[in-house]
Motif scaffolding. Structure first.
Motif, PDB file in Angstrom:
ATOM      1  N   ASN A  36      -2.840  -3.404   3.393  1.00 13.36           N
ATOM      2  CA  ASN A  36      -2.474  -2.208   2.629  1.00 13.36           C
ATOM      3  C   ASN A  36      -3.517  -1.107   2.787  1.00 13.36           C
ATOM      4  OD1 ASN A  36      -0.147  -3.438   1.695  1.00 13.36           O
ATOM      5  ND2 ASN A  36      -1.062  -4.091  -0.233  1.00 13.36           N
ATOM      6  N   ARG A  40      -3.229   0.426   6.295  1.00 11.80           N
ATOM      7  CA  ARG A  40      -2.042   1.286   6.343  1.00 11.80           C
ATOM      8  C   ARG A  40      -2.306   2.603   5.608  1.00 11.80           C
ATOM      9  NH1 ARG A  40       1.307  -1.312   3.153  1.00 11.80           N
ATOM     10  NH2 ARG A  40       0.750   0.100   1.485  1.00 11.80           N
ATOM     11  N   ASP A  41      -2.893   2.518   4.420  1.00  6.95           N
ATOM     12  CA  ASP A  41      -3.171   3.729   3.644  1.00  6.95           C
ATOM     13  C   ASP A  41      -4.177   4.621   4.362  1.00  6.95           C
ATOM     14  OD1 ASP A  41      -1.448   2.763   1.722  1.00  6.95           O
ATOM     15  OD2 ASP A  41      -3.036   2.150   0.331  1.00  6.95           O
ATOM     16  N   ASN A  87      -2.434   6.366   7.202  1.00 11.14           N
ATOM     17  CA  ASN A  87      -1.515   7.383   6.677  1.00 11.14           C
ATOM     18  C   ASN A  87      -2.248   8.630   6.189  1.00 11.14           C
ATOM     19  OD1 ASN A  87       0.765   5.888   7.225  1.00 11.14           O
ATOM     20  ND2 ASN A  87       0.877   4.993   5.189  1.00 11.14           N
ATOM     21  N   GLN A  88      -3.532   8.505   5.876  1.00 13.43           N
ATOM     22  CA  GLN A  88      -4.317   9.641   5.400  1.00 13.43           C
ATOM     23  C   GLN A  88      -5.103  10.321   6.519  1.00 13.43           C
ATOM     24  OE1 GLN A  88      -6.549   8.490   1.813  1.00 13.43           O
ATOM     25  NE2 GLN A  88      -4.997   6.934   1.492  1.00 13.43           N
TER      26      GLN A  88
END
Length: 94
Positions: free
Chosen positions: A72, A75-76, A79-80
């Motif tokens: 997680n 992924r975060d 994505n940022q």
């Protein structure tokens, strides 16, 4: 640029790092994923970042104890990710 990820062993929690106490990005603390001649090249590479590719060794404590949290956080972080010019003044902020 990609915010880093950190693992807190005491709480067994993975988090995305590179933000101040007000949740504002501190780009000078982010990781450079590459340098590109144009913004278009950077954007192209940004689209190719793999949110399932972990920079952490699979045998590391946090990867073993909390693989879902690691996935997680990676992924975060991906994505940022953003493209930012090397002369952007935000890179000099603390």
């Amino acid at each position: 640029m990609v915010p880093g990820i950190t693992y807190q062993s005491a709480t067994n929690v993975w988090t995305v790092s590179g933000y101040d106490e007000h949740k504002k990005p501190v780009y000078s603390a982010w990781e450079t994923d590459g340098t590109y001649a144009t913004a278009a090249e950077c954007q192209d590479q940004l689209r190719k970042l793999d949110p399932t590719a972990s920079p952490v060794m699979p045998t590391a404590e946090g990867a073993v104890r909390n693989p879902t949290g690691l996935a997680n956080a990676v992924r975060d972080s991906v994505n940022q990710a953003i493209c930012i010019a090397t002369d952007d003044p935000r890179l000099k902020q603390n």
